[in-house]
Scaffold this motif. Structure first.
Motif, short mmCIF file in Angstrom:
data_model
loop_
_atom_site.label_atom_id
_atom_site.label_comp_id
_atom_site.label_asym_id
_atom_site.label_seq_id
_atom_site.Cartn_x
_atom_site.Cartn_y
_atom_site.Cartn_z
N ASN A 159 -0.15 -5.53 -16.70
CA ASN A 159 0.86 -4.51 -16.39
C ASN A 159 0.25 -3.37 -15.58
N THR A 160 -0.97 -3.00 -15.93
CA THR A 160 -1.66 -1.96 -15.17
C THR A 160 -1.95 -2.45 -13.76
N VAL A 161 -2.35 -3.71 -13.62
CA VAL A 161 -2.59 -4.28 -12.30
C VAL A 161 -1.32 -4.19 -11.45
N ARG A 162 -0.20 -4.56 -12.02
CA ARG A 162 1.07 -4.50 -11.28
C ARG A 162 1.41 -3.07 -10.86
N LYS A 163 1.24 -2.12 -11.79
CA LYS A 163 1.55 -0.72 -11.49
C LYS A 163 0.63 -0.17 -10.39
N LEU A 164 -0.64 -0.50 -10.46
CA LEU A 164 -1.58 0.00 -9.45
C LEU A 164 -1.33 -0.66 -8.10
N TYR A 165 -0.96 -1.93 -8.11
CA TYR A 165 -0.58 -2.60 -6.87
C TYR A 165 0.63 -1.90 -6.25
N GLU A 166 1.62 -1.64 -7.06
CA GLU A 166 2.82 -0.95 -6.60
C GLU A 166 2.46 0.42 -6.02
N ALA A 167 1.55 1.12 -6.68
CA ALA A 167 1.14 2.46 -6.23
C ALA A 167 0.46 2.42 -4.87
N VAL A 168 -0.43 1.45 -4.66
CA VAL A 168 -1.12 1.38 -3.37
C VAL A 168 -0.15 0.96 -2.27
N MET A 169 0.78 0.07 -2.58
CA MET A 169 1.76 -0.34 -1.58
C MET A 169 2.70 0.82 -1.21
N LEU A 170 3.14 1.56 -2.21
CA LEU A 170 4.01 2.72 -1.95
C LEU A 170 3.26 3.81 -1.17
N ALA A 171 1.98 4.00 -1.49
CA ALA A 171 1.18 4.98 -0.75
C ALA A 171 1.07 4.58 0.71
N GLN A 172 0.90 3.28 0.96
CA GLN A 172 0.85 2.82 2.35
C GLN A 172 2.17 3.10 3.06
N ARG A 173 3.28 2.76 2.40
CA ARG A 173 4.58 3.00 3.01
C ARG A 173 4.79 4.49 3.30
N ASN A 174 4.46 5.32 2.33
CA ASN A 174 4.64 6.75 2.51
C ASN A 174 3.73 7.28 3.61
N GLY A 175 2.54 6.70 3.74
CA GLY A 175 1.63 7.10 4.80
C GLY A 175 2.14 6.75 6.17
#
Length: 178
Positions: A159-175
């Motif tokens: 679950n942590t892996v999924r959340k951290l994956y989501e966070a890095v993908m969202l950070a890329q999009r926001n960037g």
């Protein structure tokens, strides 16, 4: 008849008007060019960030699949996963200063969850996932040489892996949208 000082003032104003207009026009033109140059630079950075996104996102997804046992996880050996990490590290670290700081921070958090980076001098990073289930999976062709690629404990939480994956993908999009 008008005083001589008034005539001189009129001449000075008449002479100065085109000079002032010229200076103001030059400053306005320079400012517009600076704005245009800034927009061009921002567009180029955005294009580069999209290119980085296109390169790293499939690799990040490969790691997600391997650690959460979904998709084509069974097609990848531990060495391929470590090589994927190295490829990602190279792409992220080379482009660190083009990315928004949040992208780099979220990426590091994701990698810290997936790998034990400091397992010894000259040693590859160790995978923070269980090899026991992989070894017995009928979908995975296991090689006992791979055991050394995994940590014996301190397994990443899916679950942590999924959340951290989501966070890095969202950070890329926001960037990209920055």
């Amino acid at each position: 008849m008008e005083p001589m000082g008034f005539e001189i003032a009129k001449l000075v104003v008449q002479a100065a008007t085109p000079i002032v207009v010229g200076i103001l026009g030059w400053k306005l033109s320079k400012r517009l060019k600076d704005i245009e140059q800034g927009q061009w630079a921002n567009r180029k950075i955005t294009e580069k960030r999209i290119q980085i996104y296109d390169e790293v996102s499939p690799l990040l997804n490969k790691l997600l699949c391997y650690y959460t046992w979904v998709g084509d996880w069974q097609r990848h050996t531990p060495q391929q996963i470590i090589d994927t990490k190295r490829s990602l590290d190279q792409k992220i670290y080379v482009n660190k200063y083009l990315l928004e700081p949040d992208v780099f921070d979220r990426y590091q958090e994701f990698m810290e969850e997936l790998f034990d980076h400091y397992s010894g001098i000259g040693e590859d990073a160790k995978l923070r996932t269980s090899y026991l289930d992989r070894r017995t999976s009928t979908a995975y062709k296991w090689d006992d040489e791979w055991k050394h690629s995994f940590v014996p404990n301190d397994i990443a939480n899916e679950n942590t892996v999924r959340k951290l994956y989501e966070a890095v993908m969202l950070a890329q999009r926001n960037g990209i949208n920055a």
